[in-house]
Design an enzyme around this catalytic site. Structure first.
Site, PDB file in Angstrom:
ATOM      1  CE1 TYR A 154      -4.176   1.355  -0.281  1.00 36.18           C
ATOM      2  CE2 TYR A 154      -3.960   2.176   1.963  1.00 36.18           C
ATOM      3  CZ  TYR A 154      -4.666   2.103   0.781  1.00 36.18           C
ATOM      4  OH  TYR A 154      -5.855   2.773   0.665  1.00 36.18           O
ATOM      5  CE  LYS A 161      -7.712   5.652   1.383  1.00 38.21           C
ATOM      6  NZ  LYS A 161      -8.826   6.494   0.899  1.00 38.21           N
TER       7      LYS A 161
END
Ligand code: NAD
Length: 255
Positions: A154, A161
């Site tokens: 990720y 995020k």
């Protein structure tokens, strides 16, 4: 009476009928809401076609969250369809390929900056662009992937995020006095276009159904969308700056 009867909602992020936002729009309409969608650039036509698959076709207005012109024009564009807004769904994420997939140590700032602008700063941009239409308060809901952890592949999207989650808290602080609630849903993995664009997505998804006490089905966004619908309703009136996990309980289990 439906959960969202009479609510006017702006829903970003409908790209396909697998998009999390598509299912939020669907449940919102089934529960009585009037929905306006956003899309941008070449995706506009796709979103218009997908909109026809909703219970009721919704209008699509143009919004690239990195365009100052689109942000400045948003309220006027939305007003062509509804006079005011009671809720906004932020369902937008993007990071260049170089920012994901295991290249964390070598990613250039330009790629990181794009990920942060589109995936985190855009929550503030969208909230401020919609605020003139939210005179009576309302609810802003976004979607995160639990940023407390370093996930496989990720990478800088995970960093974006983390910034997104912090942005939600500061927005909640500054928009609370206007009666606007700001909350996020932290979703388990769902097979959407954005997810499939993460090189090695299966590494993030792997083991989820086994570890989550409720199990997990990555082929549907419906559980995530239902929780977004509740957050957009009047039934969580004193909740803001919150992150609600919709991940089958995965986040709370030890390995
Ligand atoms: N799919 C998952 O596993 C998962 C898990 C947790 C959180 N999320 C988050 O859910 C949200 C929605 O993603 P999705 O999985 O439904 O994928 P998706 O690909 O269906 O939706 C992503 C949307 O972002 C929009 N977008 C990208 N750049 C934009 C820009 N500059 N301006 C306006 N819109 C832009 C795209 O048009 C698309 O509609 C994202 O924030 C994503 O990070 C997804």
């Amino acid at each position: 009476m439906g959960l969202l009867e009479g609510k006017r909602l702006l829903i970003t992020g409908v790209l396909t009928d697998a998009s999390i936002a598509f299912h939020v729009a669907k449940f919102a309409q089934l529960e009585g809401a009037e929905v306006v969608l956003t899309s941008f650039g070449r995706q506009m036509k796709i979103t218009q076609v997908i909109s026809k698959r909703l219970p009721k076709e919704a209008p699509v207005v143009e919004l690239d969250v990195s365009s100052d012109d689109d942000l400045a024009a948003l309220a006027e564009r939305v007003k062509e369809h509804v006079p005011a807004l009671d809720g906004v769904l932020h369902s937008i994420g993007f990071a260049p390929q170089a920012a994901m997939g295991g290249n964390f140590l070598n990613t250039e700032w330009a790629d990181v900056a794009t990920a942060v602008q589109i995936s985190a700063f855009s929550l503030k941009s969208l909230a401020m662009a919609a605020k003139p239409l939210m005179g009576e308060g309302g609810s802003i809901v976004g979607l995160t992937f639990d940023a407390q952890y370093a996930w496989p592949v990720y990478d800088w999207m995970g960093v974006a995020k983390a910034a997104f989650e912090a942005t939600n808290r500061y927005l909640a602080r500054d928009l609370g006095p206007f009666g606007i609630r700001c909350n996020l849903v932290s979703a388990g993995p769902v097979k959407t276009t954005a997810a499939k664009s993460i090189p090695g997505f299966e590494k993030m998804e792997g083991g989820w159904p086994e570890r989550a006490p409720l199990g997990w089905d990555a082929t549907t966004a419906e559980p995530v969308a239902k929780t977004c619908a509740v957050l957009l309703s009047d039934w969580m009136p004193a909740t803001t700056a919150e992150i609600i996990h919709v991940d089958g309980g995965y986040h709370a289990m030890g390995v």
